[in-house]
Design a protein around this motif. Structure first.
Motif, short mmCIF file in Angstrom:
data_model
loop_
_atom_site.label_atom_id
_atom_site.label_comp_id
_atom_site.label_asym_id
_atom_site.label_seq_id
_atom_site.Cartn_x
_atom_site.Cartn_y
_atom_site.Cartn_z
N GLN A 175 9.15 3.27 -4.84
CA GLN A 175 8.47 3.68 -3.61
C GLN A 175 7.68 2.55 -3.01
OE1 GLN A 175 6.25 7.41 -4.69
NE2 GLN A 175 7.32 7.29 -6.63
N GLN A 176 7.24 3.15 -1.57
CA GLN A 176 6.20 1.97 -0.98
C GLN A 176 5.08 2.91 -0.74
OE1 GLN A 176 9.78 0.92 1.60
NE2 GLN A 176 8.33 -0.92 1.80
N PRO A 177 4.11 3.25 -1.76
CA PRO A 177 2.89 3.99 -1.27
C PRO A 177 2.15 3.43 -0.38
CG PRO A 177 2.67 2.93 -3.58
CD PRO A 177 4.19 2.74 -2.98
N SER A 178 1.52 3.93 0.67
CA SER A 178 0.76 3.30 1.95
C SER A 178 -0.27 4.09 2.17
CB SER A 178 1.74 3.04 2.98
OG SER A 178 2.15 4.39 3.54
N THR A 179 -0.69 5.09 1.71
CA THR A 179 -1.80 5.84 2.23
C THR A 179 -3.02 5.73 1.30
OG1 THR A 179 -0.95 7.85 0.89
CG2 THR A 179 -0.18 7.52 3.20
N SER A 180 -2.93 5.19 -0.08
CA SER A 180 -4.07 5.09 -0.90
C SER A 180 -4.86 3.71 -0.55
CB SER A 180 -3.86 5.08 -2.23
OG SER A 180 -4.72 4.82 -3.22
N PRO A 181 -6.12 3.78 -0.29
CA PRO A 181 -6.91 2.68 -0.11
C PRO A 181 -7.09 1.80 -1.45
CG PRO A 181 -8.37 4.19 0.12
CD PRO A 181 -6.87 4.89 -0.08
N VAL A 182 -6.78 2.25 -2.65
CA VAL A 182 -6.75 1.84 -3.98
C VAL A 182 -5.72 1.30 -4.34
CG1 VAL A 182 -9.30 2.57 -4.47
CG2 VAL A 182 -7.12 3.71 -5.41
N PHE A 183 -4.74 1.70 -3.76
CA PHE A 183 -3.10 1.14 -4.33
C PHE A 183 -2.20 1.43 -3.14
CE2 PHE A 183 1.04 1.28 -6.53
CZ PHE A 183 0.88 -0.03 -7.09
N PHE B 129 -14.36 -9.22 -3.84
CA PHE B 129 -13.78 -8.13 -3.50
C PHE B 129 -12.28 -8.15 -3.78
CE2 PHE B 129 -10.98 -5.32 -1.17
CZ PHE B 129 -11.57 -4.00 -1.76
N ASP B 130 -11.79 -7.69 -4.80
CA ASP B 130 -10.47 -7.98 -5.21
C ASP B 130 -9.74 -6.43 -5.22
OD1 ASP B 130 -8.32 -9.23 -6.35
OD2 ASP B 130 -9.22 -9.91 -8.29
N TYR B 131 -8.04 -6.58 -5.11
CA TYR B 131 -7.37 -5.61 -4.87
C TYR B 131 -6.05 -6.05 -5.72
CZ TYR B 131 -6.02 -8.49 -0.75
OH TYR B 131 -5.61 -9.62 0.11
N VAL B 132 -5.06 -5.03 -5.61
CA VAL B 132 -3.73 -5.15 -6.50
C VAL B 132 -2.71 -5.84 -6.13
CG1 VAL B 132 -2.15 -3.76 -7.86
CG2 VAL B 132 -4.39 -2.80 -7.55
N ASP C 37 5.39 -12.82 -9.54
CA ASP C 37 4.47 -13.80 -8.92
C ASP C 37 3.31 -13.52 -8.43
OD1 ASP C 37 5.62 -12.61 -7.03
OD2 ASP C 37 6.65 -13.93 -6.00
N ASN C 38 2.78 -12.28 -8.65
CA ASN C 38 1.47 -11.69 -8.13
C ASN C 38 1.28 -12.01 -6.47
OD1 ASN C 38 -1.27 -10.75 -8.13
ND2 ASN C 38 -2.10 -12.68 -8.85
N LYS C 39 1.95 -11.25 -5.75
CA LYS C 39 1.49 -11.39 -4.32
C LYS C 39 0.87 -10.31 -3.98
CE LYS C 39 3.86 -14.95 -3.44
NZ LYS C 39 5.51 -15.23 -2.75
N PRO C 40 -0.38 -10.60 -3.11
CA PRO C 40 -1.37 -9.37 -2.95
C PRO C 40 -0.68 -8.31 -2.01
CG PRO C 40 -2.16 -11.61 -2.47
CD PRO C 40 -0.79 -11.66 -2.84
N GLY C 41 -1.29 -7.00 -2.58
CA GLY C 41 -0.48 -5.90 -1.89
C GLY C 41 -1.30 -5.63 -0.32
N ASP C 42 -1.55 -4.26 -0.22
CA ASP C 42 -2.13 -3.99 1.08
C ASP C 42 -3.35 -2.93 0.94
OD1 ASP C 42 -1.54 -4.82 3.46
OD2 ASP C 42 -0.56 -2.82 4.10
N SER C 43 -3.92 -2.97 -0.27
CA SER C 43 -5.03 -1.94 -0.52
C SER C 43 -6.18 -2.79 -0.28
CB SER C 43 -5.05 -1.26 -1.89
OG SER C 43 -4.67 -2.12 -2.82
N CYS C 44 -6.58 -3.27 0.82
CA CYS C 44 -7.67 -4.06 1.37
C CYS C 44 -8.26 -3.38 2.64
CB CYS C 44 -7.37 -5.48 1.61
SG CYS C 44 -8.83 -6.57 1.96
#
Length: 446
Positions: free
Chosen positions: A145-153, A310-313, A318-325
Motif C-alpha cells: 500500500q501507499q498510506p498517505s493520510t496518517s501524519p505519523v506514518f 524532530f524525526d519521522y519514519v 537504504d532508509n529513505k525518509p517518508g512523508d510523515s512530516c
C-alpha cells in the motif's frame, strides 16, 4: 509544502489541495458498490524527471535524467454485505542519462536503483497488490500500500516511482464528519529499491524497526470552519509519537479566504530505545490569506523543543525518509527540524487562471532557521554528533507549474522546482542548489 498540512495529507485521496475544500470521507458506502469489474479503473502515469543537485563544500553532486511508468489498477467492490476488491500497481523506471560521476552512493537522486557495482541501473521494475474488504463504510486493506493520510506514518511519491509499504490498514467513516484509521506495517520499499522486505526506520537516527503501528482520525465540526486531527504511532523499539492538528478555514468573501493551520508532535523513546533517549515536542503554525482569487500570502512559524531533532519514519533497506512530516516549514530541501530550532517562513502563491491563463501557477518562499543546538546529546544517542552549537540555515524555493487544459495532452503537467539552501558549517543539511524538472502525463485507460 502548502498552506495547510492537514489538507496536504488528503492529496492521496484525490482531494484538491486548497484550504477552501472540505476533506472527502476516507471510505465510501458499500451500498453504492457497482461490482468488481463495473467500477474498476486502470490509470497510467508517464513521468519524465530531470534532477540536478549541486552540493557545495566538496560533497559529490547528483544528476540524472529518467523516465518512469506508473500503472495503478483499482477494482470496484463486489456487491453484497461484504465487498471484496483488489488494488494493484506496477512501476517501471528507465535511465536516460546518469553518468557514474554523478551517482555516488549516499548522494544519488533516489530516482534509480543501483547495481552491485554501485552504479545506476539502466532500468528497474516493481509491483505489488493489496486485498480490500469493505463492510458498510469500513475498509480493511491487506498487502502492499501507499498510506498517505496518517501524519505519523505516510509515504510519498516525490521521485520517479513511489514508496510502498506492506501491512494492514483499517479505515472507517461510519459517523458523518468523522474519519478513523489504524494500521500495522512491517516492511517498506523505498523509491529506488525493488525488494518488498525492506526495513522501516527512524529516518534521521538511522535505526531500523520491526514494525510501525498507528491509530487516529480527524473530525470536521458541523457548521463551523474548524477541524481537528489526533493520531498516535509506535515505531517499535524506538519511539512513541503523538500528533494533534487544529485547522481553521473560512471564506471572507467571494474572492478572499483565511486559513490557519496548527500542528503539534510529541515524541518519546519506547521499549529498547534503539535511538537513545528522546523527549521532543515540535509545533508549527501557518496562516494563509488568499485574495482576488489568485494570490495567497502565507506566514509560518515552527519550533523544535528538545535535545533531539524532530524525526519521522524512513523506508527501504537504504532508509529513505517518508512523508510523515506534517509541519509547516518542511520544504523542498530541508525540514528545519534540528534540536532547539526556530524557523520562520514567508510564501507567496499565484494562480494565473483569473488572468486568462488557467493551469499556470507560481510559488516562491523563504525559510530561515536558527538556534539549532546539538551539544546536549548523550554519546549514546543516535543523533550524537549530527549538530553543533548555534547552527542556522536558510532556504529559498521557486516553483512554476503548468497543466495543459485541453487537447490530446490534456492534464499533462510541467513542473519546475528550484531550491537554494545555505547553512553554517555544523548543520547536516549542508549547502546545496537543487533543480528539478518534472513532466507528468496521466492516462486513464478505463
Amino acid at each position: 509544502m502548502t498552506i495547510l498540512k492537514w489538507s496536504a495529507m488528503l492529496v492521496g485521496l484525490g482531494l484538491v489541495n486548497t484550504p477552501a475544500v472540505m476533506a472527502a470521507a476516507f471510505v465510501s458506502d458499500q451500498a453504492t458498490a457497482k461490482g468488481f469489474v463495473e467500477d474498476a479503473s486502470l490509470n497510467l502515469l508517464l513521468r519524465n524527471y530531470y534532477w540536478n543537485r549541486d552540493n557545495q563544500n566538496g560533497a559529490p553532486d547528483a544528476r540524472d535524467w529518467t523516465q518512469g511508468l506508473q500503472g495503478v489498477f483499482n477494482s470496484g467492490f463486489t456487491q453484497g454485505t461484504v465487498g471484496v476488491g483488489v488494488d494493484a500497481f506496477g512501476y517501471l523506471g528507465f535511465k536516460l542519462w546518469a553518468p557514474d560521476e554523478y551517482a555516488v552512493p549516499g548522494y544519488t537522486s533516489g530516482n534509480l536503483t543501483e547495481g552491485a557495482d554501485g552504479h545506476p541501473d539502466s532500468h528497474y521494475g516493481k509491483a505489488g497488490a493489496a486485498l480490500k474488504l469493505r463492510v458498510s463504510r469500513t475498509l480493511l486493506k491487506i498487502g502492499d500500500q501507499q498510506p498517505s493520510t496518517s501524519p505519523v506514518f505516510a509515504v510519498g511519491g516525490s521521485r520517479l516511482t513511489p514508496v510502498t509499504v506492506s501491512g494492514l490498514q483499517l479505515m472507517s467513516s461510519e459517523v458523518d464528519n468523522l474519519d478513523l484509521e489504524a494500521g500495522h506495517f512491517y516492511s517498506g520499499t523505498s523509491q529506488d529499491q525493488t525488494n518488498r522486505d525492506g526495513s522501516l526506520w527512524a529516518a534521521y537516527a538511522n535505526r531500523p524497526a520491526s514494525a510501525m503501528d498507528f491509530a487516529g482520525g480527524r473530525y470536521a465540526f458541523v457548521d463551523t470552519p474548524w477541524s481537528l486531527g489526533l493520531y498516535g504511532g509506535r515505531l517499535q523499539g524506538i519511539w512513541d509519537q503523538y500528533y494533534g492538528n487544529l485547522n481553521y478555514t473560512t471564506a471572507l468573501s467571494d474572492s478572499q479566504s483565511l486559513a490557519v493551520d496548527f500542528n503539534y508532535y510529541r515524541t518519546t523513546d519506547q521499549g529498547a530505545a534503539k535511538a537513545g533517549a528522546i523527549d521532543n515536542n515540535t509545533f508549527s503554525i501557518a496562516a494563509g490569506y488568499s485574495f482576488l482569487s489568485a494570490h495567497t500570502l502565507t506566514l509560518g512559524f515552527q519550533k523544535v523543543n528538545g535535545n533531539t531533532p524532530f524525526d519521522y519514519v524512513g523506508t527501504g533497506d537504504d532508509n529513505k525518509p517518508g512523508d510523515s512530516c506534517f509541519i509547516a516549514n518542511s520544504v523542498q530541501y530541508s525540514d528545519f527540524n534540528g534540536p532547539g530550532e526556530k524557523s520562520w517562513k514567508a510564501q507567496y502563491d499565484l494562480n494565473m487562471a483569473p488572468y486568462g491563463v488557467p493551469g499556470l501557477t507560481f510559488m516562491t518562499r523563504y525559510v530561515y532557521g536558527d538556534g539549532i543546538d546539538g551539544t546536549h546529546l548523550s554519546p549514546s544517542s543516535a543523533y550524537y554528533g549530527m549538530y553543533g552549537a548555534d547552527e542556522r540555515h536558510h532556504e529559498t524555493n521557486l516553483e512554476a507549474k503548468y497543466v495543459v487544459q485541453s487537447g490530446p495532452a490534456r492534464d499533462m503537467s510541467i513542473k519546475v522546482r528550484q531550491a537554494w539552501h545555505s547553512a553554517t558549517a555544523g548543520d547536516p543539511d549542508g549547502d546545496a542548489n537543487e533543480f528539478r524538472l518534472i513532466v507528468d502525463y496521466p492516462i486513464a485507460v478505463f
